[in-house]
Motif scaffolding. Structure first.
Motif, PDB file in Angstrom:
ATOM      1  N   LYS A   1       0.826  -1.192   0.000  1.00 38.67           N
ATOM      2  CA  LYS A   1       0.000   0.000   0.000  1.00 38.67           C
ATOM      3  C   LYS A   1       0.869   1.254   0.000  1.00 38.67           C
ATOM      4  CE  LYS A   1      -3.817  -2.159   2.511  1.00 38.67           C
ATOM      5  NZ  LYS A   1      -4.709  -2.059   3.693  1.00 38.67           N
ATOM      6  N   SER A   2       0.411   2.278  -0.693  1.00 37.73           N
ATOM      7  CA  SER A   2       1.121   3.553  -0.677  1.00 37.73           C
ATOM      8  C   SER A   2       1.053   4.163   0.717  1.00 37.73           C
ATOM      9  CB  SER A   2       0.491   4.534  -1.682  1.00 37.73           C
ATOM     10  OG  SER A   2       0.693   4.085  -2.995  1.00 37.73           O
ATOM     11  N   ILE A   3       2.154   4.777   1.129  1.00 38.79           N
ATOM     12  CA  ILE A   3       2.186   5.408   2.444  1.00 38.79           C
ATOM     13  C   ILE A   3       1.376   6.699   2.422  1.00 38.79           C
ATOM     14  CG2 ILE A   3       3.701   6.691   4.007  1.00 38.79           C
ATOM     15  CD1 ILE A   3       5.689   4.506   3.825  1.00 38.79           C
ATOM     16  N   ASP A   4       0.346   6.748   3.270  1.00 34.20           N
ATOM     17  CA  ASP A   4      -0.386   7.981   3.500  1.00 34.20           C
ATOM     18  C   ASP A   4      -0.379   8.242   4.997  1.00 34.20           C
ATOM     19  OD1 ASP A   4      -2.225   6.227   4.579  1.00 34.20           O
ATOM     20  OD2 ASP A   4      -3.709   6.487   2.986  1.00 34.20           O
ATOM     21  N   ILE A   5      -1.042   9.283   5.452  1.00 34.47           N
ATOM     22  CA  ILE A   5      -0.987   9.641   6.869  1.00 34.47           C
ATOM     23  C   ILE A   5      -1.606   8.550   7.735  1.00 34.47           C
ATOM     24  CG2 ILE A   5      -3.161  10.913   6.930  1.00 34.47           C
ATOM     25  CD1 ILE A   5       0.202  11.784   8.700  1.00 34.47           C
ATOM     26  N   ASN A   6      -2.543   7.775   7.184  1.00 38.09           N
ATOM     27  CA  ASN A   6      -3.176   6.708   7.957  1.00 38.09           C
ATOM     28  C   ASN A   6      -2.214   5.543   8.220  1.00 38.09           C
ATOM     29  OD1 ASN A   6      -5.761   7.987   8.028  1.00 38.09           O
ATOM     30  ND2 ASN A   6      -6.080   7.353   5.907  1.00 38.09           N
ATOM     31  N   ALA A   7      -1.135   5.473   7.440  1.00 38.04           N
ATOM     32  CA  ALA A   7      -0.156   4.399   7.645  1.00 38.04           C
ATOM     33  C   ALA A   7       0.651   4.606   8.924  1.00 38.04           C
ATOM     34  CB  ALA A   7       0.785   4.317   6.442  1.00 38.04           C
TER      35      ALA A   7
ATOM     36  N   HIS B   1      -0.131  17.966   8.041  1.00 38.43           N
ATOM     37  CA  HIS B   1      -0.574  16.864   8.896  1.00 38.43           C
ATOM     38  C   HIS B   1       0.097  16.913  10.262  1.00 38.43           C
ATOM     39  CE1 HIS B   1      -2.923  14.831   5.795  1.00 38.43           C
ATOM     40  NE2 HIS B   1      -1.992  15.205   4.950  1.00 38.43           N
ATOM     41  N   TYR B   2       0.377  18.130  10.701  1.00 44.36           N
ATOM     42  CA  TYR B   2       1.041  18.294  11.994  1.00 44.36           C
ATOM     43  C   TYR B   2       0.216  17.686  13.131  1.00 44.36           C
ATOM     44  CZ  TYR B   2       2.993  20.450  16.166  1.00 44.36           C
ATOM     45  OH  TYR B   2       3.527  20.656  17.407  1.00 44.36           O
ATOM     46  N   ASP B   3      -1.092  17.816  13.084  1.00 44.30           N
ATOM     47  CA  ASP B   3      -1.934  17.287  14.158  1.00 44.30           C
ATOM     48  C   ASP B   3      -1.734  15.784  14.329  1.00 44.30           C
ATOM     49  OD1 ASP B   3      -2.956  19.732  14.816  1.00 44.30           O
ATOM     50  OD2 ASP B   3      -4.837  19.483  13.702  1.00 44.30           O
ATOM     51  N   GLU B   4      -1.562  15.079  13.223  1.00 41.92           N
ATOM     52  CA  GLU B   4      -1.361  13.631  13.298  1.00 41.92           C
ATOM     53  C   GLU B   4       0.073  13.271  13.686  1.00 41.92           C
ATOM     54  OE1 GLU B   4      -4.487  14.210   9.974  1.00 41.92           O
ATOM     55  OE2 GLU B   4      -2.718  15.244  10.719  1.00 41.92           O
ATOM     56  N   LEU B   5       1.009  14.187  13.458  1.00 39.53           N
ATOM     57  CA  LEU B   5       2.427  13.897  13.679  1.00 39.53           C
ATOM     58  C   LEU B   5       2.988  14.499  14.969  1.00 39.53           C
ATOM     59  CD1 LEU B   5       3.600  14.650  10.022  1.00 39.53           C
ATOM     60  CD2 LEU B   5       3.414  12.378  11.052  1.00 39.53           C
ATOM     61  N   LYS B   6       2.217  15.363  15.618  1.00 39.59           N
ATOM     62  CA  LYS B   6       2.779  16.167  16.703  1.00 39.59           C
ATOM     63  C   LYS B   6       3.134  15.372  17.951  1.00 39.59           C
ATOM     64  CE  LYS B   6      -1.745  17.643  18.481  1.00 39.59           C
ATOM     65  NZ  LYS B   6      -2.626  18.815  18.694  1.00 39.59           N
ATOM     66  N   ASN B   7       2.694  14.124  18.058  1.00 41.54           N
ATOM     67  CA  ASN B   7       3.110  13.334  19.217  1.00 41.54           C
ATOM     68  C   ASN B   7       4.610  13.079  19.209  1.00 41.54           C
ATOM     69  OD1 ASN B   7       2.804  11.516  16.973  1.00 41.54           O
ATOM     70  ND2 ASN B   7       2.860   9.796  18.407  1.00 41.54           N
TER      71      ASN B   7
END
Length: 311
Positions: A17-23, A213-219
């Motif tokens: 699968k292509s890498i997207d933010i859900n990956a 996509h900072y919200d998904e990555l900010k952890n």
């Protein structure tokens, strides 16, 4: 709809699968299995550059495989697997290339895995040392304090900046969309007259992807900037790569402001990675000026990387 790439394995049809933010949520448990020190082995790196390398992934219970394309050739990076499951993962890769009727091509392979493969698969592969892709690793405290005679020039540049811009600058953690927009404005300003327009475009899109996509990555992702006269003039992006090492993905500063580059370099670590033992500042890509700059900070060691090709 996300892209899915099919190939026939010996046992079944598997899905890349292509890498997207859900990956991120899918792959993070596999990153936690390993303590690799190379900059390629964290989600943000893969996600930033996914369009450049057409990055895809595949997971099983015991390992994850990340594949991409470079100069028209498919490749796989070091599997995300424990040492106990490394053989299983590599055997999967060999089967993949065999069924695709292609020669095995591995990139960003560490010396430890090279030694492992030489023993397990004697005379099957060629191992190429890739000096241009070695990561530079520094002692964190040395970069934060810049102590000692070897760092005198860096301190001189910082002291010039501190004196010249006294009471006119401040460090800020960047977390808001309007701050990210300021970063984009700077990138556009600095790109004017750039000779490497394609390289800038790729980097620009990679940075925007992190901001979007900072919200998904900010952890994990940390972003800091230096404001001079209330205008953002430098920013840096990084995160923890493993338990005792941070990786710096991006560092940008106005080159016309003397001392700003070493100052953002230092202050980002002081504020965001105050007790991290080692700092990975990634590779120099064989660019002479970049190599000179990275060597000027006196790396404590390198993360050696190899390309592995089937003979």
């Amino acid at each position: 709809m996300e892209d899915i790439i099919l190939f026939e394995s010996v046992a079944e049809t598997t899905l890349f699968k292509s890498i997207d933010i859900n990956a991120k949520s899918i792959l993070e448990p596999y990153f936690e299995l390993v303590d690799y020190e190379a900059c390629e082995y964290c989600f943000a790196t893969l996600y930033m550059w996914k369009n450049v390398y057409n990055t895809v992934y595949y997971v099983e219970d015991d390992f994850a495989i990340v594949s991409g394309e470079y100069e028209g050739s498919d490749f796989v990076v070091l599997p995300l697997a424990t040492k106990e499951n490394m053989s299983k993962a590599i055997d999967f890769i060999l089967t993949y290339f065999k069924n695709e009727e292609k020669k095995v091509h591995l990139r960003a392979i560490t010396k430890e895995i090279v030694d492992f493969m030489k023993k397990k698969y004697p005379r099957k592969f060629e191992y190429i040392e890739e000096r241009d892709y070695f990561d530079y690793v520094y002692n964190g405290e040395s970069l934060r304090t810049l102590a000692g005679r070897k760092n005198q020039k860096k301190r001189n540049h910082i002291n010039y900046f501190l004196k010249e811009y006294d009471n006119r600058f401040e460090y800020k953690k960047l977390e808001e969309n309007n701050q990210f927009e300021e970063c984009i404005v700077l990138l556009n300003e600095w790109s004017q007259g750039s000779e490497d327009s394609e390289g800038f475009k790729d980097e620009f899109e990679a940075i925007k992807r992190l901001f979007n996509h900072y919200d998904e990555l900010k952890n994990k992702l940390k972003i800091g900037g230096i404001y001079v006269d209330s205008k953002l003039e430098a920013f840096s992006i990084g995160e923890m790569l493993n338990d005792n090492m941070a990786v710096i993905h991006i560092e940008k500063a106005n080159p016309s402001i003397r001392g700003l580059y070493p100052y953002i370099n230092q202050q980002f670590l002081v504020n965001e990675f105050s007790d991290v033992e080692f700092i990975n500042r990634e590779e120099d890509l064989g660019i002479e000026g970049l190599r000179k700059a990275k060597l000027s900070y006196h790396p404590s060691r390198f993360v050696e990387k190899y390309t592995v090709l089937e003979i």
